[in-house]
Design a protein around this motif. Structure first.
Motif: not given
Lengths: 112, 318
Positions: B237-265
């Motif tokens: 959350a603090a540094l930002g990251a790229t993580v794998q996220v499940p979707t209905l069509s399989g895994l995709v990479n999602l970029t989490i911005p630095a200083n992400a907040k809980a509940g952020q959509k």
């Protein structure tokens, strides 16, 4: 018993498909006067300015049938039916939102 | 056949006035109407109520029913009418307001003939008898994956057909149905001409299916949009990251911005259920704090405590 087996292609009742007044009456097995009355009282809301341009969505078939049943079974007049249908629809949509939010909360707190 | 206690069903006393019976009917009809009530047994309750009212609102039928009740009818127990019992109310051969197609054996034996047709139908009842087949309504559970990929399903429907003597007899119809891609919860699907058979050359009824999306372990569906709660670590959350996220069509990479907040959509466009337009997938961030298990873990948190200026309660003014 006579089991029949066929593969069937279903129609999704959506807001997009348009039927004119005559087609709509045939689908609902209803007379035009009845449908016109329902439009005038806001039970049905077709697209289009006047009767000749009216386009009913497939979803409004369900609404028509519900209206028929509510009026017949509960003796509600048509303005009352229109109000009931609107309220029932908004309750349904709120219930969906509540279920979705409850599930999000459950996952956020349970986190398993 | 079992005795049916109409007074109990309507929740009125034996000496209730016609006005009380009408009031009770209206109150219960609103409560159990299948278009209004979400209770699973609403339809059965509503039919039962309609039958009770059919008898109790009619003074002649009510008198006959009261006689039978005095003769020894007890709710839910086996009941045989007295020998030579004939209805006087003249209900045989005549049609009443209510459609008796779904009334109980008890009612049929005592008060009327079985008639075929839609429960709600008020179709023509002339000498040349023709009636459109009944519409059948059916709920069909569909998983999110089935909605995403489309699916084929076999269903068995309980319906009626007419035998050689023109009597309505129960029938089972088996259908193979293609579930279209992208169906959503509560959506209605119509199969024209797949309901009950029409009589006297009248068209067959339609089959209506109501989709009931079954809950998914991770994905929460609302119309065509999907929400996923994504747990991330405090440093992701603090540094930002790229993580794998499940979707209905399989895994995709999602970029989490630095200083992400809980509940952020975050939104994955078009990754919801297919359609025009396709739904989106929303990813709601959940920051999970690691459990402190060792002295080294504790040291890391201590280090943050000492070196970072952070007040999580500024919003509360404390």
């Amino acid at each position: 018993m006579s089991p029949k087996t066929h593969a069937h292609s279903p129609e999704i009742l959506s807001d997009s498909v348009g039927y004119n007044l005559q087609e709509f009456c045939e689908l609902c097995v209803a007379d035009a006067q009845r449908v016109v009355e329902m439009v005038e009282l806001g039970v049905l809301e077709p697209a289009g300015e006047n009767q000749n341009e009216w386009r009913f969505s497939a979803y409004s078939i369900m609404r028509f049938q519900k209206a028929q049943r509510l009026q017949h079974d509960l003796e509600i007049d048509l303005p009352g039916v229109a109000l009931s249908l609107d309220l029932l629809e908004s309750i349904e949509s709120l219930q969906k939102q509540v279920r979705s939010l409850q599930e999000q909360i459950r996952q956020l707190l349970g986190s398993k | 056949m079992k005795f049916v206690d109409y007074y109990k069903i309507m929740g009125v006393e034996e000496d209730a006035s016609a006005e009380d019976i009408k009031k009770a009917y209206r109150r219960l009809a609103r409560k159990y109407h299948p278009d209004v009530s979400k209770e699973s047994n609403a339809e059965a309750k509503f039919k039962e109520l309609g039958e009770a009212y059919e008898v109790l609102k009619d003074p002649e039928k009510r008198t006959e029913y009261d006689e039978l009740r005095r003769y020894g009818g007890v709710a839910g127990e086996e009941f045989t009418p007295p020998p030579g019992w004939q209805p006087h109310a003249g209900s045989r051969g005549g049609f009443t307001d209510a459609d008796a197609a779904h009334f109980s054996d008890f009612f049929e034996t005592l008060f009327g003939n079985s008639r075929h047709g839609s429960h709600y139908s008020t179709a023509s009842r002339g000498s040349t008898f023709a009636m459109r087949g009944e519409d059948i309504h059916y709920r069909i559970p569909v998983s999110l994956e089935e909605s995403y990929d489309g699916a084929t399903r076999n269903i068995s429907l309980h319906t009626h057909r007419l035998d050689q003597r023109g009597q309505a007899v129960p029938d089972i119809k088996t259908l193979t149905i293609k579930i279209p891609k992208g169906v959503t919860d509560g959506q209605k699907i119509r199969l024209r001409g797949q309901g009950g058979s029409g009589i006297g050359g009248a068209p067959d009824g339609d089959l209506y299916l109501e989709v009931e999306l079954t809950p998914h372990r991770h994905f929460i569906a609302e119309n065509r949009d999907i929400t996923l709660i994504l747990p991330i670590s405090p440093w992701e959350a603090a540094l930002g990251a790229t993580v794998q996220v499940p979707t209905l069509s399989g895994l995709v990479n999602l970029t989490i911005p630095a200083n992400a907040k809980a509940g952020q959509k975050l939104r994955l466009k078009g990754k919801g259920l297919p359609g025009k337009p396709a739904g989106d997938q929303y990813v709601v961030l959940q920051i999970v704090i690691p459990e402190v298990k060792s002295d080294a873990d504790r040291a890391l948190f201590k280090d943050m405590q000492e070196k970072m200026t952070f007040n999580p309660r500024t919003r509360l003014g404390v």
